[in-house]
Design a protein around this motif. Structure first.
Motif, PDB file in Angstrom:
ATOM      1  N   GLU A  65       3.790  41.280  -8.480  1.00 56.48           N
ATOM      2  CA  GLU A  65       2.404  41.705  -8.670  1.00 56.48           C
ATOM      3  C   GLU A  65       1.607  41.418  -7.409  1.00 56.48           C
ATOM      4  O   GLU A  65       1.986  40.563  -6.601  1.00 56.48           O
ATOM      5  N   ARG A  66       0.480  42.097  -7.253  1.00 54.10           N
ATOM      6  CA  ARG A  66      -0.410  41.833  -6.127  1.00 54.10           C
ATOM      7  C   ARG A  66      -0.958  40.414  -6.210  1.00 54.10           C
ATOM      8  O   ARG A  66      -0.921  39.792  -7.268  1.00 54.10           O
ATOM      9  N   ASP A  67      -1.453  39.947  -5.089  1.00 55.24           N
ATOM     10  CA  ASP A  67      -2.061  38.612  -4.998  1.00 55.24           C
ATOM     11  C   ASP A  67      -1.099  37.492  -5.391  1.00 55.24           C
ATOM     12  O   ASP A  67      -1.485  36.501  -5.996  1.00 55.24           O
ATOM     13  N   PHE A  68       0.177  37.678  -5.079  1.00 52.13           N
ATOM     14  CA  PHE A  68       1.222  36.662  -5.264  1.00 52.13           C
ATOM     15  C   PHE A  68       1.408  36.272  -6.732  1.00 52.13           C
ATOM     16  O   PHE A  68       1.657  35.116  -7.051  1.00 52.13           O
ATOM     17  N   GLY A  69       1.318  37.248  -7.609  1.00 50.76           N
ATOM     18  CA  GLY A  69       1.490  36.983  -9.039  1.00 50.76           C
ATOM     19  C   GLY A  69       2.768  37.615  -9.587  1.00 50.76           C
ATOM     20  O   GLY A  69       3.502  38.297  -8.885  1.00 50.76           O
ATOM     21  N   GLY A  70       3.034  37.367 -10.841  1.00 52.71           N
ATOM     22  CA  GLY A  70       4.207  37.929 -11.509  1.00 52.71           C
ATOM     23  C   GLY A  70       5.474  37.181 -11.174  1.00 52.71           C
ATOM     24  O   GLY A  70       5.453  35.999 -10.824  1.00 52.71           O
ATOM     25  N   ASP A  71       6.592  37.886 -11.276  1.00 49.14           N
ATOM     26  CA  ASP A  71       7.887  37.284 -10.951  1.00 49.14           C
ATOM     27  C   ASP A  71       7.970  37.023  -9.452  1.00 49.14           C
ATOM     28  O   ASP A  71       7.358  37.712  -8.644  1.00 49.14           O
ATOM     29  N   ARG A  95      10.052  46.814  -6.824  1.00 49.03           N
ATOM     30  CA  ARG A  95       9.289  45.800  -7.577  1.00 49.03           C
ATOM     31  C   ARG A  95       8.309  45.001  -6.741  1.00 49.03           C
ATOM     32  O   ARG A  95       7.395  44.382  -7.274  1.00 49.03           O
ATOM     33  N   VAL A  96       8.475  44.966  -5.432  1.00 50.93           N
ATOM     34  CA  VAL A  96       7.685  44.075  -4.582  1.00 50.93           C
ATOM     35  C   VAL A  96       6.276  44.631  -4.364  1.00 50.93           C
ATOM     36  O   VAL A  96       6.094  45.746  -3.894  1.00 50.93           O
ATOM     37  N   GLU A  97       5.274  43.822  -4.729  1.00 49.16           N
ATOM     38  CA  GLU A  97       3.870  44.202  -4.551  1.00 49.16           C
ATOM     39  C   GLU A  97       3.137  43.306  -3.549  1.00 49.16           C
ATOM     40  O   GLU A  97       2.122  43.695  -2.999  1.00 49.16           O
ATOM     41  N   SER A  98       3.655  42.094  -3.326  1.00 47.00           N
ATOM     42  CA  SER A  98       3.056  41.176  -2.353  1.00 47.00           C
ATOM     43  C   SER A  98       4.140  40.258  -1.810  1.00 47.00           C
ATOM     44  O   SER A  98       5.219  40.141  -2.400  1.00 47.00           O
ATOM     45  N   ALA A  99       3.850  39.625  -0.669  1.00 48.06           N
ATOM     46  CA  ALA A  99       4.847  38.770  -0.022  1.00 48.06           C
ATOM     47  C   ALA A  99       4.165  37.666   0.763  1.00 48.06           C
ATOM     48  O   ALA A  99       3.044  37.828   1.247  1.00 48.06           O
ATOM     49  N   VAL A 100       4.858  36.545   0.878  1.00 51.54           N
ATOM     50  CA  VAL A 100       4.370  35.438   1.698  1.00 51.54           C
ATOM     51  C   VAL A 100       5.549  34.865   2.479  1.00 51.54           C
ATOM     52  O   VAL A 100       6.668  34.775   1.966  1.00 51.54           O
ATOM     53  N   ALA A 125       4.817  34.547  10.533  1.00 50.89           N
ATOM     54  CA  ALA A 125       5.048  33.169  10.100  1.00 50.89           C
ATOM     55  C   ALA A 125       3.753  32.575   9.562  1.00 50.89           C
ATOM     56  O   ALA A 125       2.695  32.732  10.157  1.00 50.89           O
ATOM     57  N   GLY A 126       3.825  31.936   8.409  1.00 55.04           N
ATOM     58  CA  GLY A 126       2.662  31.300   7.812  1.00 55.04           C
ATOM     59  C   GLY A 126       1.634  32.271   7.272  1.00 55.04           C
ATOM     60  O   GLY A 126       0.475  31.916   7.094  1.00 55.04           O
ATOM     61  N   ALA A 127       2.045  33.508   7.024  1.00 53.30           N
ATOM     62  CA  ALA A 127       1.102  34.538   6.569  1.00 53.30           C
ATOM     63  C   ALA A 127       1.607  35.195   5.287  1.00 53.30           C
ATOM     64  O   ALA A 127       2.752  35.009   4.881  1.00 53.30           O
ATOM     65  N   GLY A 128       0.721  35.954   4.683  1.00 51.96           N
ATOM     66  CA  GLY A 128       1.085  36.670   3.474  1.00 51.96           C
ATOM     67  C   GLY A 128       0.409  38.021   3.413  1.00 51.96           C
ATOM     68  O   GLY A 128      -0.571  38.273   4.119  1.00 51.96           O
ATOM     69  N   VAL A 129       0.941  38.880   2.583  1.00 56.36           N
ATOM     70  CA  VAL A 129       0.368  40.192   2.337  1.00 56.36           C
ATOM     71  C   VAL A 129       0.110  40.259   0.840  1.00 56.36           C
ATOM     72  O   VAL A 129       1.065  40.313   0.044  1.00 56.36           O
ATOM     73  N   ALA A 130      -1.158  40.228   0.451  1.00 62.61           N
ATOM     74  CA  ALA A 130      -1.520  40.190  -0.962  1.00 62.61           C
ATOM     75  C   ALA A 130      -1.319  41.526  -1.668  1.00 62.61           C
ATOM     76  O   ALA A 130      -1.196  41.562  -2.886  1.00 62.61           O
ATOM     77  N   ASP A 131      -1.259  42.628  -0.905  1.00 59.87           N
ATOM     78  CA  ASP A 131      -1.063  43.954  -1.497  1.00 59.87           C
ATOM     79  C   ASP A 131      -0.353  44.835  -0.479  1.00 59.87           C
ATOM     80  O   ASP A 131      -0.909  45.155   0.563  1.00 59.87           O
ATOM     81  N   LEU A 132       0.884  45.223  -0.780  1.00 60.34           N
ATOM     82  CA  LEU A 132       1.653  46.077   0.125  1.00 60.34           C
ATOM     83  C   LEU A 132       1.224  47.536   0.049  1.00 60.34           C
ATOM     84  O   LEU A 132       1.736  48.366   0.806  1.00 60.34           O
TER      85      LEU A 132
END
Length: 147
Positions: A65-71, A95-100, A125-132
């Motif tokens: 899920e977006r914003d680092f939620g879900g599975d 299935r991937v909607e966000s990543a860190v 490194a040390g970053a995330g994408v809340a919505d792909l």
């Protein structure tokens, strides 16, 4: 009668002279087309104030899920050089909607094709994408562990 042959010979010479130029233009167009997908997603993600608590240090965590939620699917490399992970093989295709990326030195990379092929989407490194957004990764390059 010789006149038509001379005209054909001149046309043949002109065509041969243009062939290297056409090949060079085609090669440049192919090189530009090859770079375009990579640059479309090359912007690195902003640094995270704090990574999600459920993502271990030194891992690329993918979320359903977006914003680092879900599975969550945590990925890490056991080798120093890094490794390519097929999301298809792990049941995470589409299935991937966000990543860190909790690595401190190496960027992780998401790919739209299996086996780390296609225009990449970098997660610094040390970053995330809340919505792909519309980017659908089928594989990921996970940086190796640092000593």
């Amino acid at each position: 009668m010789n006149r038509p042959e001379a005209k054909s010979l001149a046309q043949a010479r002109l065509s041969r002279a243009r062939a290297p130029l056409a090949a060079a233009v085609s090669a440049a167009a192919l090189a530009l087309a090859a770079l375009t997908p990579a640059t479309a997603h090359a912007a690195s993600a902003p640094a995270l104030a704090a990574p999600p608590a459920d993502c271990p240090s030194g891992a690329l965590c993918l979320f359903s899920e977006r914003d680092f939620g879900g599975d969550r699917l945590p990925l890490s490399s056991l080798t120093g050089g890094g490794t390519c992970v097929s999301l298809v093989d792990h049941g995470w295709a589409g299935r991937v909607e966000s990543a860190v990326n909790t690595h401190t030195t190496g960027a992780a990379v998401l790919f739209p094709g299996d086996d780390c092929l296609g225009g990449p989407y970098q997660v610094a490194a040390g970053a995330g994408v809340a919505d792909l957004g519309g980017f659908v990764p089928l594989s990921a390059w996970v940086p190796g562990r640092t000593a």
